[in-house]
Motif scaffolding. Sequence first.
Motif, PDB file in Angstrom:
ATOM      1  N   GLN A  13       6.814  -9.363 -12.292  1.00 45.93           N
ATOM      2  CA  GLN A  13       6.067  -8.408 -11.798  1.00 45.93           C
ATOM      3  C   GLN A  13       5.419  -7.497 -12.683  1.00 45.93           C
ATOM      4  OE1 GLN A  13       8.916  -6.201  -9.768  1.00 45.93           O
ATOM      5  NE2 GLN A  13       8.273  -6.864  -7.379  1.00 45.93           N
ATOM      6  N   LEU A  14       6.206  -7.632 -14.088  1.00 45.20           N
ATOM      7  CA  LEU A  14       5.546  -6.554 -15.146  1.00 45.20           C
ATOM      8  C   LEU A  14       4.343  -7.601 -15.585  1.00 45.20           C
ATOM      9  CD1 LEU A  14       5.397  -4.940 -17.681  1.00 45.20           C
ATOM     10  CD2 LEU A  14       6.621  -6.654 -18.769  1.00 45.20           C
ATOM     11  N   LEU A  15       4.473  -8.805 -15.640  1.00 50.87           N
ATOM     12  CA  LEU A  15       3.188  -9.669 -16.189  1.00 50.87           C
ATOM     13  C   LEU A  15       2.268  -9.736 -15.405  1.00 50.87           C
ATOM     14  CD1 LEU A  15       5.468 -12.561 -17.867  1.00 50.87           C
ATOM     15  CD2 LEU A  15       4.598 -10.687 -19.112  1.00 50.87           C
ATOM     16  N   THR A  18       2.023  -6.043 -10.946  1.00 48.48           N
ATOM     17  CA  THR A  18       2.243  -5.305  -9.831  1.00 48.48           C
ATOM     18  C   THR A  18       3.550  -4.371 -10.175  1.00 48.48           C
ATOM     19  OG1 THR A  18       3.891  -7.115  -9.334  1.00 48.48           O
ATOM     20  CG2 THR A  18       1.807  -7.501  -8.623  1.00 48.48           C
ATOM     21  N   GLU A  19       4.016  -4.163 -11.177  1.00 48.60           N
ATOM     22  CA  GLU A  19       5.089  -3.244 -11.633  1.00 48.60           C
ATOM     23  C   GLU A  19       4.485  -2.220 -12.317  1.00 48.60           C
ATOM     24  OE1 GLU A  19       8.930  -1.746 -11.823  1.00 48.60           O
ATOM     25  OE2 GLU A  19       8.341  -3.411 -10.758  1.00 48.60           O
ATOM     26  N   PRO A  20       4.964  -0.924 -11.885  1.00 47.74           N
ATOM     27  CA  PRO A  20       4.284   0.288 -12.641  1.00 47.74           C
ATOM     28  C   PRO A  20       4.879   0.210 -14.124  1.00 47.74           C
ATOM     29  CG  PRO A  20       5.032   1.121 -10.555  1.00 47.74           C
ATOM     30  CD  PRO A  20       5.629  -0.625 -10.664  1.00 47.74           C
ATOM     31  N   ALA A  21       3.925   0.646 -15.029  1.00 45.93           N
ATOM     32  CA  ALA A  21       4.413   0.770 -16.460  1.00 45.93           C
ATOM     33  C   ALA A  21       5.635   1.782 -16.567  1.00 45.93           C
ATOM     34  CB  ALA A  21       3.194   1.012 -17.243  1.00 45.93           C
ATOM     35  N   THR A  23       7.899   2.559 -14.851  1.00 48.20           N
ATOM     36  CA  THR A  23       9.321   2.006 -14.504  1.00 48.20           C
ATOM     37  C   THR A  23       9.750   1.060 -15.612  1.00 48.20           C
ATOM     38  OG1 THR A  23       8.610   2.305 -12.254  1.00 48.20           O
ATOM     39  CG2 THR A  23      10.436   0.773 -12.454  1.00 48.20           C
ATOM     40  N   TRP A  24       8.683   0.275 -15.946  1.00 50.14           N
ATOM     41  CA  TRP A  24       9.134  -0.687 -16.931  1.00 50.14           C
ATOM     42  C   TRP A  24       9.235  -0.251 -18.446  1.00 50.14           C
ATOM     43  CZ3 TRP A  24       9.937  -5.585 -16.657  1.00 50.14           C
ATOM     44  CH2 TRP A  24      10.190  -6.453 -17.917  1.00 50.14           C
ATOM     45  N   GLU A  25       8.827   0.794 -18.601  1.00 47.41           N
ATOM     46  CA  GLU A  25       9.245   1.460 -19.834  1.00 47.41           C
ATOM     47  C   GLU A  25      10.922   1.882 -19.868  1.00 47.41           C
ATOM     48  OE1 GLU A  25       7.839   1.639 -22.909  1.00 47.41           O
ATOM     49  OE2 GLU A  25       6.224   0.476 -22.003  1.00 47.41           O
ATOM     50  N   GLN A  26      11.391   2.610 -18.783  1.00 48.11           N
ATOM     51  CA  GLN A  26      12.417   3.221 -18.493  1.00 48.11           C
ATOM     52  C   GLN A  26      13.536   1.654 -18.414  1.00 48.11           C
ATOM     53  OE1 GLN A  26      12.959   4.857 -14.489  1.00 48.11           O
ATOM     54  NE2 GLN A  26      15.107   5.919 -15.204  1.00 48.11           N
ATOM     55  N   GLU A  27      13.159   0.667 -18.022  1.00 52.17           N
ATOM     56  CA  GLU A  27      14.016  -0.616 -17.741  1.00 52.17           C
ATOM     57  C   GLU A  27      14.138  -0.880 -19.447  1.00 52.17           C
ATOM     58  OE1 GLU A  27      13.654  -3.246 -14.878  1.00 52.17           O
ATOM     59  OE2 GLU A  27      12.938  -2.078 -13.283  1.00 52.17           O
ATOM     60  N   LEU A  28      13.171  -0.964 -20.017  1.00 52.66           N
ATOM     61  CA  LEU A  28      13.228  -1.422 -21.555  1.00 52.66           C
ATOM     62  C   LEU A  28      14.191  -0.391 -22.293  1.00 52.66           C
ATOM     63  CD1 LEU A  28       9.406  -2.210 -22.472  1.00 52.66           C
ATOM     64  CD2 LEU A  28      11.551  -3.857 -22.278  1.00 52.66           C
ATOM     65  N   ARG A  29      14.264   0.792 -22.133  1.00 55.42           N
ATOM     66  CA  ARG A  29      15.206   1.821 -22.862  1.00 55.42           C
ATOM     67  C   ARG A  29      16.608   1.447 -22.519  1.00 55.42           C
ATOM     68  NH1 ARG A  29      11.938   6.088 -20.766  1.00 55.42           N
ATOM     69  NH2 ARG A  29      10.010   5.810 -21.943  1.00 55.42           N
ATOM     70  N   LEU A  30      16.929   0.841 -21.003  1.00 52.92           N
ATOM     71  CA  LEU A  30      18.247   0.707 -20.640  1.00 52.92           C
ATOM     72  C   LEU A  30      18.561  -0.620 -21.319  1.00 52.92           C
ATOM     73  CD1 LEU A  30      17.988   1.964 -17.132  1.00 52.92           C
ATOM     74  CD2 LEU A  30      18.867   3.290 -19.115  1.00 52.92           C
ATOM     75  N   ASP A  31      17.767  -1.852 -21.428  1.00 52.81           N
ATOM     76  CA  ASP A  31      18.038  -3.168 -21.746  1.00 52.81           C
ATOM     77  C   ASP A  31      17.153  -3.568 -22.807  1.00 52.81           C
ATOM     78  OD1 ASP A  31      18.682  -5.812 -21.723  1.00 52.81           O
ATOM     79  OD2 ASP A  31      18.361  -6.224 -19.436  1.00 52.81           O
ATOM     80  N   PRO A  32      17.822  -3.514 -24.096  1.00 52.63           N
ATOM     81  CA  PRO A  32      16.882  -4.012 -24.919  1.00 52.63           C
ATOM     82  C   PRO A  32      16.497  -5.354 -25.126  1.00 52.63           C
ATOM     83  CG  PRO A  32      19.258  -3.394 -25.807  1.00 52.63           C
ATOM     84  CD  PRO A  32      19.022  -2.974 -24.422  1.00 52.63           C
TER      85      PRO A  32
END
Length: 97
Positions: A13-15, A18-21, A23-32
Motif C-alpha cells: 500500500q505504501l509503495l 494507496t496508504e496515507p503518508a 499513517t506510514w510515518e507513524q508506523e515507521l516510528r513504531l517499527d524500525p
Amino acid sequence: MRPELERLRRIEQLLTGTEPAATWEQELRLDPTLAADAEAQRQLYQALHMAGQRQLRQELNIIHARLYGRRRAGWFSAVTAGIRTVLLRWPRFNSPG
C-alpha cells in the motif's frame, strides 16, 4: 490474515501510494525494521519491472526480425516471381515485337 502477509500488504500500500503518508510515518516510528523491509520490497518491484521490460524488448526484437528480417526478402521475391509468371503468360508481353 497472517501477520507476515498483513505486513506485506501494508508495504505494498505504501509503495503503490494507496496508504496515507501520515499513517506510514507513524508506523515507521513504531517499527524500525519496517523501512528496511519496504526498501527490500521496492527493490524487488524494480527488479521485476526491469525483467519484464527486458523480456518485452526481446519479444519485440523477435517480432521485428520475423517481419523485417530475411523473410521479407523471401516474401518480396515470391511476389515478384508471381508477377513475372502472370506477365509471361499474358499474350501482350509474351509475343515478339
